[in-house]
Design a protein around this motif. Structure first.
Motif, short mmCIF file in Angstrom:
data_model
loop_
_atom_site.label_atom_id
_atom_site.label_comp_id
_atom_site.label_asym_id
_atom_site.label_seq_id
_atom_site.Cartn_x
_atom_site.Cartn_y
_atom_site.Cartn_z
N MET A 1 0.85 -1.19 0.00
CA MET A 1 0.00 0.00 0.00
C MET A 1 0.89 1.24 0.00
SD MET A 1 -2.78 -1.63 -0.04
CE MET A 1 -3.87 -0.21 -0.09
N LEU A 2 0.76 2.07 -1.02
CA LEU A 2 1.57 3.29 -1.09
C LEU A 2 0.86 4.43 -0.37
CD1 LEU A 2 2.61 3.24 -4.84
CD2 LEU A 2 3.94 2.41 -2.89
N ARG A 3 1.66 5.30 0.18
CA ARG A 3 1.11 6.48 0.83
C ARG A 3 0.46 7.37 -0.23
NH1 ARG A 3 2.05 10.04 5.05
NH2 ARG A 3 2.22 12.22 4.45
N VAL A 4 -0.74 7.82 0.08
CA VAL A 4 -1.42 8.74 -0.83
C VAL A 4 -1.57 10.07 -0.11
CG1 VAL A 4 -3.54 9.24 -2.07
CG2 VAL A 4 -2.62 6.93 -2.06
N GLN A 5 -0.96 11.09 -0.68
CA GLN A 5 -1.02 12.40 -0.02
C GLN A 5 -2.40 13.01 -0.18
OE1 GLN A 5 2.18 14.85 -1.45
NE2 GLN A 5 3.73 13.31 -0.96
N ARG A 6 -2.88 13.53 0.91
CA ARG A 6 -4.22 14.13 0.88
C ARG A 6 -4.27 15.31 -0.10
NH1 ARG A 6 -4.08 12.04 6.19
NH2 ARG A 6 -5.99 10.89 6.60
N GLU A 7 -3.13 15.97 -0.29
CA GLU A 7 -3.11 17.15 -1.18
C GLU A 7 -3.47 16.79 -2.63
OE1 GLU A 7 0.69 16.72 0.40
OE2 GLU A 7 -1.02 16.41 1.73
N ARG A 8 -3.29 15.53 -2.99
CA ARG A 8 -3.58 15.13 -4.37
C ARG A 8 -5.04 15.41 -4.72
NH1 ARG A 8 1.32 15.29 -5.93
NH2 ARG A 8 2.68 13.72 -5.04
N MET A 9 -5.87 15.43 -3.69
CA MET A 9 -7.29 15.69 -3.90
C MET A 9 -7.49 17.07 -4.53
SD MET A 9 -10.10 15.32 -0.95
CE MET A 9 -10.02 17.00 -0.40
N ARG A 10 -6.67 18.02 -4.08
CA ARG A 10 -6.82 19.39 -4.59
C ARG A 10 -6.54 19.47 -6.08
NH1 ARG A 10 -4.31 21.09 0.25
NH2 ARG A 10 -2.34 21.35 -0.82
N ASP A 11 -5.67 18.59 -6.58
CA ASP A 11 -5.37 18.59 -8.01
C ASP A 11 -6.30 17.67 -8.78
OD1 ASP A 11 -3.29 20.41 -7.76
OD2 ASP A 11 -1.87 18.82 -7.24
N ALA A 12 -7.40 17.30 -8.14
CA ALA A 12 -8.46 16.54 -8.80
C ALA A 12 -8.03 15.14 -9.25
CB ALA A 12 -9.03 17.32 -9.99
N TYR A 13 -7.06 14.55 -8.54
CA TYR A 13 -6.71 13.17 -8.87
C TYR A 13 -7.80 12.19 -8.39
CZ TYR A 13 -2.08 14.58 -10.40
OH TYR A 13 -1.05 15.16 -11.08
N PHE A 14 -8.51 12.60 -7.32
CA PHE A 14 -9.69 11.84 -6.90
C PHE A 14 -10.61 12.83 -6.17
CE2 PHE A 14 -6.06 11.03 -4.10
CZ PHE A 14 -6.51 11.53 -2.89
N PRO A 15 -11.89 12.48 -6.09
CA PRO A 15 -12.86 13.47 -5.58
C PRO A 15 -12.71 13.80 -4.09
CG PRO A 15 -13.95 11.73 -6.83
CD PRO A 15 -12.56 11.27 -6.59
N THR A 16 -12.66 12.76 -3.27
CA THR A 16 -12.55 12.99 -1.82
C THR A 16 -11.71 11.88 -1.21
OG1 THR A 16 -14.47 11.63 -1.29
CG2 THR A 16 -14.90 13.97 -1.70
N GLU A 17 -11.22 12.15 -0.01
CA GLU A 17 -10.47 11.12 0.73
C GLU A 17 -11.33 9.89 0.96
OE1 GLU A 17 -8.68 12.45 4.44
OE2 GLU A 17 -8.67 14.47 3.58
N ARG A 18 -12.59 10.13 1.31
CA ARG A 18 -13.47 9.01 1.62
C ARG A 18 -13.64 8.12 0.39
NH1 ARG A 18 -12.11 7.64 5.47
NH2 ARG A 18 -13.56 5.93 5.11
N GLU A 19 -13.86 8.75 -0.76
CA GLU A 19 -14.03 7.94 -1.97
C GLU A 19 -12.76 7.15 -2.27
OE1 GLU A 19 -16.55 8.76 -5.06
OE2 GLU A 19 -15.16 8.27 -6.68
N TYR A 20 -11.61 7.80 -2.08
CA TYR A 20 -10.36 7.07 -2.32
C TYR A 20 -10.28 5.85 -1.39
CZ TYR A 20 -5.65 5.60 -3.01
OH TYR A 20 -4.56 4.82 -3.31
N ALA A 21 -10.52 6.11 -0.11
CA ALA A 21 -10.40 5.04 0.88
C ALA A 21 -11.37 3.89 0.56
CB ALA A 21 -10.66 5.59 2.28
N ARG A 22 -12.57 4.25 0.14
CA ARG A 22 -13.56 3.21 -0.18
C ARG A 22 -13.11 2.34 -1.35
NH1 ARG A 22 -17.62 7.03 1.00
NH2 ARG A 22 -17.64 7.74 -1.15
#
Lengths: 332, 428
Positions: A225-246
């Motif tokens: 499991m690679l670390r996913v920086q929360r800041e990536r959300m701001r650049d629209a790589y994924f919609p929200t942290e929750r959606e990523y985690a799910r």
């Protein structure tokens, strides 16, 4: 082994297995009351860190010190590096001080390669992570951890294992190094990520790519499991942290669907609740802490092989207690 | 004024003929011309072309005289066979006023190595927000007709539309550096298999193509002339081909380096290969060569971009973008286009002299080699074979991607209105 270690691609299968075997031998030192060998006595190893990374720096520092090298830490903050000194001038300074090896971490991809090939320094260059390019010792310690758990034995590679790497592949030097090294060692690799975090041009890599974590978990021997920086959300790589985690996070339910022997790995630092839940991180299957321990052995092995040469790492008479009776290497 | 007789040169690659130059013009073309009172140049085996014209040169003065000056840049141009260069506007201060363009123009005239035609900025400070005084720059002694924010893209569609419309009043042209800024944040190289492997920020082809697509539609809508700088992708070629098929006034240039080099070179991590737009793939290179051959791309422009040593003697991420081009352009074109059979020398004269002169509305350049025409000429030895050695360059900078490479052909003589600026390969 070559003089430098810049990329996991620098290693042949035999090179990589030699590093793992050497690390296995050196790991025994950690179990002794005096965790020190005289192997690199009189050698100077510089930790040149342009990017903050306490974990990696102290791992290299511990490795070098256990081999009795003199360690100099040179970090960007509060030094000439933060005053705009060029990499070249820094390198010339280290060369003038007689550095035998420079362990470099840099925010720019390719900086260690430039350091090693521009004629600025004569010593060995060891890449401790450059930009989003490579982090070869991380891949080696991951392979070492997998071999110990899943395919133990001197001389073994990782043939037949299926490893899944999950997360921010696009920005991950750990993923790039692991894909190369694992494939060199005969493992099959599957990358799992949202399509936004898979690089354009990944088709040339020796691995498969999936966007569906659940589809691959059932047939994996290790999931990284690679670390996913929360800041990536701001650049629209994924919609929200929750959606990523799910969709891409590893929780207890998903872990239960993995084969019983399968490992959960993480290079650290972890984002609990993001790519991994606390339940998984704290489970017996998770090797994160073991990876840190193994990191020191791997880095000792790499330093030894780059600087020490071909003699045995721990020949008779040099283990703690009899230290100093045999010179490991002609220092001239 | 002295007379010069060029003996037995192949004009545009044709049969050997003599060319007599007198009072700055071509006086006579024929066989067995009288050499009395004339300096004679042996043109045997050599190709005679109209002096080359570059639509895209960074002379760096004012502001970065450590990289290049008008003097050294025009010396490099003469060495490369150029008799006119368009000096880009991204200087310090920016060439966005009549004062700056006049200064650059006067320096060019003063040194006399080649004609310097300043390019004016489209927007104040290249900031993309407010139109610079385009009319004032046109009305100045520099007589600016080409406007460009090169180095930056005019990405605001309204500003681009207005600029295209506004310059119609004086037959101007907007030369666009097509680069969608958001798609190229942190971009370091072409986005593809090599960037994926190296972990360098990707510069997608679509960042160039989407801007070109928008701009050709804008140019068509307002009936203006658009010039596309340094086209680098196969997709851009398709869009330009389509725009031309519609009859729209769109022209385009390609650099020598995009005709020869690919992003595979970035694997060396040598920042000499770091350039904007980035080196692309073999597929793109092939498409660019074909487009230059079939006329979809009108001309070759160097994008000569000098940088001091320290700006390239560093890690990739810290390095400046750009490479030298003036002194190797013709050799690269010979290698990629002539020796490969894609262009003959007459077409080289078209793509490197006549077309760029026409796009820039540059009088007296890109003319046929015939009596009465200005004697802006270059004599090329196509059989010459040598290694590129940047230490020999007239440019103040050394950032050539061809260092150590074998390239064919050599400029032996350059004439600017009958005056030799280069004789026997050396500055005259």
């Amino acid at each position: 082994m070559q003089r430098h270690l810049i990329s996991a691609d620098d290693l042949t299968r035999d090179d990589a297995v030699l590093v793992l075997d050497t690390a296995e031998e050196l790991a025994q030192v950690a179990d002794r009351p005096v965790k020190k060998l005289p192997t690199l006595r009189g050698r100077t190893v510089v930790n040149l860190f342009f990017e903050d990374s306490t974990r990696t720096r102290i791992s290299f520092e511990a490795a070098a010190k256990r081999l009795s090298a003199d360690v100099i830490n040179f970090s960007a903050k509060g030094s000439s590096l933060s005053k705009g000194e060029s990499l070249k001038d820094t390198a010339l300074t280290l060369e003038a001080m007689g550095a035998d090896a420079v362990i470099i971490r840099h925010h720019d991809s390719g900086a260690p390669h430039r350091l090693a090939t521009s004629g600025w320094i004569g010593g060995s260059v060891l890449n401790a992570g450059d930009g989003t390019h490579q982090h070869p010792t991380q891949a080696l310690l991951d392979a070492f951890t997998m071999r110990r758990r899943l395919a133990p034995g001197t001389g073994h590679d990782l043939s037949g294992l299926h490893v899944t790497v999950v997360g921010d592949i696009l920005h991950s030097r750990v993923a790039r190094s692991n894909v190369q090294l694992l494939s060199t060692l005969g493992a099959r690799v599957t990358l799992v990520a949202p399509p936004t975090l898979v690089p354009v041009g990944v088709d040339g890599w020796p691995c498969e790519v999936s966007y569906d974590l659940d589809a691959v978990l059932g047939r994996t021997d290790a999931v990284m499991m690679l670390r996913v920086q929360r800041e990536r959300m701001r650049d629209a790589y994924f919609p929200t942290e929750r959606e990523y985690a799910r969709r891409y996070g590893l929780d207890g339910e998903r872990m239960a669907r993995m084969p019983e022997h399968a490992l959960v790995m993480h290079p650290g630092p972890m984002n609990r609740g993001m790519e991994i839940t606390a339940e998984v991180a704290d489970s017996a299957r998770c090797t994160a802490v073991e990876q840190v321990t193994n990191g020191v052995s791997i880095r000792m092995a790499v330093l030894y092989l780059l600087l020490g040469g071909s003699e045995p790492a721990t020949p008779a008479g040099t283990l703690p207690g009899t230290e100093g009776q045999t010179a490991l290497r002609d220092e001239s | 004024m002295t007379k010069t007789l060029i003996r037995g040169a192949r004009i545009l690659g044709g049969q050997p003929q003599d060319v007599l130059i007198e009072d700055g013009v071509v006086a006579e073309v024929g066989s067995g011309l009288d050499a009395v009172g004339a300096r004679t140049v042996d043109g045997d085996g050599q190709i005679l072309l109209p002096g080359l014209v570059d639509l895209h040169t960074h002379l760096r003065e004012p502001g970065r005289e450590d990289a290049e000056t008008v003097r050294t840049g025009t010396m490099a141009a003469a060495r490369g066979g150029f008799t006119a260069v368009h000096a880009m506007a991204n200087t310090f201060p920016v060439a966005d006023t009549a004062g700056v363009v006049e200064q650059v123009w006067r320096l060019g005239a003063e040194y006399g190595w080649c004609d310097v035609q300043p390019v004016g900025a489209v927007t104040v400070g290249l900031e993309g927000r407010q139109l610079a005084e385009l009319g004032a720059m046109h009305d100045s002694a520099a007589g600016v007709r080409v406007f460009s924010d090169d180095g930056k893209c005019v990405d605001d569609a309204v500003i681009m539309r207005r600029a295209l419309e506004y310059v119609k009043a004086f037959d101007g042209i907007v030369a666009q550096h097509a680069q969608e800024p958001r798609l190229t944040e942190h971009a370091q190289m072409n986005e593809g298999t090599v960037s994926a492997a190296l972990g360098l920020g990707g510069w997608p082809a679509v960042a160039e193509e989407s801007v070109i697509a928008r701009d050709v539609l804008l140019a068509a809508h307002v009936g203006s002339r658009l010039h596309v700088c340094h086209v680098s992708t196969a997709g851009s070629v398709e869009i330009i081909r389509w725009a031309k098929s519609k009859g729209w006034a769109v022209t385009a240039e390609v650099t020598p380096h995009h005709l020869l080099l690919t992003d595979e070179l970035v694997r060396s991590w040598d920042p000499v290969y770091k350039v904007n737009p980035p080196l692309r793939t073999e597929y793109d290179v092939t498409a660019l060569r074909e487009a230059l051959a079939d006329g979809t791309i009108d001309c070759v422009a160097t994008d000569h971009a000098p940088h001091p040593h320290e700006d390239k003697d560093c890690e990739w991420g810290a390095a400046a973008m750009g490479m030298l081009g003036l002194e190797t352009a013709l050799s690269v074109v010979q290698r990629t286009m002539v020796d490969s059979g894609l262009l003959d020398w007459a077409q080289v004269a078209d793509r490197m002299s006549a077309r760029p002169a026409a796009i820039g509305r540059l009088a007296g350049h890109g003319r046929p080699v015939s009596p009465g025409e200005p004697a802006n000429l270059v004599l090329v030895d196509p059989a010459y074979r040598g290694q590129v050695n940047p230490a020999d360059f007239a440019s103040r900078s050394r950032n050539s991607p061809y260092a150590g490479r074998a390239l064919p052909g050599r400029v032996t003589h350059t004439f600017l209105r009958g005056v030799a600026t280069v004789m026997d390969g050396k500055l005259a």
